[in-house]
Design a protein around this motif. Structure first.
Motif, PDB file in Angstrom:
ATOM      1  N   GLU A  58       0.809  -1.219   0.000  1.00  0.00           N
ATOM      2  CA  GLU A  58       0.000   0.000   0.000  1.00  0.00           C
ATOM      3  C   GLU A  58       0.844   1.271   0.000  1.00  0.00           C
ATOM      4  OE1 GLU A  58      -2.958  -0.022   3.069  1.00  0.00           O
ATOM      5  OE2 GLU A  58      -3.530  -2.087   2.649  1.00  0.00           O
ATOM      6  N   SER A  59       2.156   1.115  -0.097  1.00  0.00           N
ATOM      7  CA  SER A  59       3.042   2.276  -0.110  1.00  0.00           C
ATOM      8  C   SER A  59       2.897   3.042  -1.419  1.00  0.00           C
ATOM      9  CB  SER A  59       4.492   1.842   0.060  1.00  0.00           C
ATOM     10  OG  SER A  59       4.670   1.223   1.297  1.00  0.00           O
ATOM     11  N   SER A  60       3.170   4.320  -1.364  1.00  0.00           N
ATOM     12  CA  SER A  60       2.991   5.172  -2.541  1.00  0.00           C
ATOM     13  C   SER A  60       3.985   4.864  -3.656  1.00  0.00           C
ATOM     14  CB  SER A  60       3.089   6.640  -2.141  1.00  0.00           C
ATOM     15  OG  SER A  60       4.348   6.896  -1.562  1.00  0.00           O
ATOM     16  N   PHE A  61       5.125   4.282  -3.338  1.00  0.00           N
ATOM     17  CA  PHE A  61       6.109   4.019  -4.377  1.00  0.00           C
ATOM     18  C   PHE A  61       5.809   2.762  -5.183  1.00  0.00           C
ATOM     19  CE2 PHE A  61       7.836   1.751  -0.750  1.00  0.00           C
ATOM     20  CZ  PHE A  61       8.243   0.553  -1.305  1.00  0.00           C
ATOM     21  N   VAL A  62       4.942   1.893  -4.688  1.00  0.00           N
ATOM     22  CA  VAL A  62       4.605   0.682  -5.425  1.00  0.00           C
ATOM     23  C   VAL A  62       3.832   1.059  -6.687  1.00  0.00           C
ATOM     24  CG1 VAL A  62       3.288  -1.475  -5.369  1.00  0.00           C
ATOM     25  CG2 VAL A  62       4.596  -0.767  -3.373  1.00  0.00           C
ATOM     26  N   GLY A  63       4.337   0.638  -7.818  1.00  0.00           N
ATOM     27  CA  GLY A  63       3.695   0.923  -9.097  1.00  0.00           C
ATOM     28  C   GLY A  63       4.064   2.263  -9.705  1.00  0.00           C
ATOM     29  N   MET A  64       5.079   2.925  -9.154  1.00  0.00           N
ATOM     30  CA  MET A  64       5.401   4.258  -9.659  1.00  0.00           C
ATOM     31  C   MET A  64       5.948   4.241 -11.088  1.00  0.00           C
ATOM     32  SD  MET A  64       8.637   5.350  -7.386  1.00  0.00           S
ATOM     33  CE  MET A  64      10.261   4.711  -7.658  1.00  0.00           C
ATOM     34  N   TRP A  65       6.421   3.092 -11.565  1.00  0.00           N
ATOM     35  CA  TRP A  65       6.924   3.006 -12.935  1.00  0.00           C
ATOM     36  C   TRP A  65       5.995   2.179 -13.815  1.00  0.00           C
ATOM     37  CZ3 TRP A  65      12.820   1.842 -11.911  1.00  0.00           C
ATOM     38  CH2 TRP A  65      13.409   2.988 -11.419  1.00  0.00           C
ATOM     39  N   LYS A  66       4.757   2.033 -13.440  1.00  0.00           N
ATOM     40  CA  LYS A  66       3.839   1.170 -14.186  1.00  0.00           C
ATOM     41  C   LYS A  66       3.574   1.659 -15.606  1.00  0.00           C
ATOM     42  CE  LYS A  66      -0.165   3.463 -12.251  1.00  0.00           C
ATOM     43  NZ  LYS A  66      -1.179   3.438 -11.249  1.00  0.00           N
ATOM     44  N   ASP A  67       3.755   2.939 -15.861  1.00  0.00           N
ATOM     45  CA  ASP A  67       3.482   3.489 -17.187  1.00  0.00           C
ATOM     46  C   ASP A  67       4.704   3.475 -18.107  1.00  0.00           C
ATOM     47  OD1 ASP A  67       0.881   4.004 -16.367  1.00  0.00           O
ATOM     48  OD2 ASP A  67       1.404   5.993 -15.612  1.00  0.00           O
ATOM     49  N   ARG A  68       5.820   2.965 -17.651  1.00  0.00           N
ATOM     50  CA  ARG A  68       7.032   2.941 -18.473  1.00  0.00           C
ATOM     51  C   ARG A  68       7.007   1.717 -19.375  1.00  0.00           C
ATOM     52  NH1 ARG A  68      12.477   4.543 -15.536  1.00  0.00           N
ATOM     53  NH2 ARG A  68      13.147   3.858 -17.585  1.00  0.00           N
TER      54      ARG A  68
ATOM     55  N   LEU B 143       9.936  -0.927 -19.276  1.00  0.00           N
ATOM     56  CA  LEU B 143      10.037  -1.826 -18.135  1.00  0.00           C
ATOM     57  C   LEU B 143       8.910  -2.855 -18.086  1.00  0.00           C
ATOM     58  CD1 LEU B 143      11.059   0.707 -15.333  1.00  0.00           C
ATOM     59  CD2 LEU B 143      12.527  -0.836 -16.605  1.00  0.00           C
ATOM     60  N   SER B 144       8.193  -3.021 -19.180  1.00  0.00           N
ATOM     61  CA  SER B 144       7.081  -3.980 -19.161  1.00  0.00           C
ATOM     62  C   SER B 144       7.579  -5.407 -18.926  1.00  0.00           C
ATOM     63  CB  SER B 144       6.272  -3.895 -20.452  1.00  0.00           C
ATOM     64  OG  SER B 144       7.114  -4.185 -21.553  1.00  0.00           O
ATOM     65  N   ASP B 145       8.754  -5.738 -19.459  1.00  0.00           N
ATOM     66  CA  ASP B 145       9.382  -7.031 -19.196  1.00  0.00           C
ATOM     67  C   ASP B 145      10.649  -6.744 -18.398  1.00  0.00           C
ATOM     68  OD1 ASP B 145      10.538  -9.507 -19.121  1.00  0.00           O
ATOM     69  OD2 ASP B 145      10.552  -9.819 -21.294  1.00  0.00           O
ATOM     70  N   SER B 146      10.552  -6.821 -17.088  1.00  0.00           N
ATOM     71  CA  SER B 146      11.674  -6.426 -16.237  1.00  0.00           C
ATOM     72  C   SER B 146      12.905  -7.314 -16.426  1.00  0.00           C
ATOM     73  CB  SER B 146      11.251  -6.409 -14.764  1.00  0.00           C
ATOM     74  OG  SER B 146      10.824  -7.693 -14.365  1.00  0.00           O
ATOM     75  N   SER B 147      12.702  -8.600 -16.700  1.00  0.00           N
ATOM     76  CA  SER B 147      13.847  -9.491 -16.919  1.00  0.00           C
ATOM     77  C   SER B 147      14.629  -9.083 -18.163  1.00  0.00           C
ATOM     78  CB  SER B 147      13.380 -10.939 -17.054  1.00  0.00           C
ATOM     79  OG  SER B 147      12.789 -11.367 -15.856  1.00  0.00           O
ATOM     80  N   ALA B 148      13.913  -8.762 -19.242  1.00  0.00           N
ATOM     81  CA  ALA B 148      14.573  -8.316 -20.469  1.00  0.00           C
ATOM     82  C   ALA B 148      15.291  -6.989 -20.242  1.00  0.00           C
ATOM     83  CB  ALA B 148      13.553  -8.182 -21.587  1.00  0.00           C
ATOM     84  N   TRP B 149      14.689  -6.120 -19.480  1.00  0.00           N
ATOM     85  CA  TRP B 149      15.310  -4.826 -19.195  1.00  0.00           C
ATOM     86  C   TRP B 149      16.620  -5.012 -18.436  1.00  0.00           C
ATOM     87  CZ3 TRP B 149      16.567  -2.066 -14.764  1.00  0.00           C
ATOM     88  CH2 TRP B 149      16.887  -0.726 -14.959  1.00  0.00           C
TER      89      TRP B 149
END
Length: 77
Positions: free
Chosen positions: A46-56, A59-65
């Motif tokens: 529930e922290s405010s930083f969770v999901g802060m990069w969801k629109d990037r 970073l949709s595939d974090s492993s590939a990134w």
């Protein structure tokens, strides 16, 4: 004599002993009082930083990134 004999004894201590007693009381406070109040905190999800990069989109595939970052940063030049 006051209503609190512990405080009366504390007042008679030398300065070094007062500091040591104060440190011990702070330790007990942190262990028993502060730790119980920390249990009421919100979960990390529930922290405010969770999901802060969801629109990037990069970073949709974090492993590939991560793999791409390692390739560009760790290759010999």
């Amino acid at each position: 004599m006051s209503k609190n004999p512990v405080l009366d004894k504390f007042e008679k201590l030398p300065p070094e002993a007062k500091k040591e007693a104060n440190d011990f009381v702070q330790f007990l406070y942190d262990r028993y009082v502060k730790s119980t109040s920390q249990k009421t905190k919100k979960p990390i999800s529930e922290s405010s930083f969770v999901g802060m990069w969801k629109d990037r989109s990069d970073l949709s595939d974090s492993s590939a990134w991560v793999k791409k970052q390692r390739q560009t940063q760790w290759t010999k030049r």
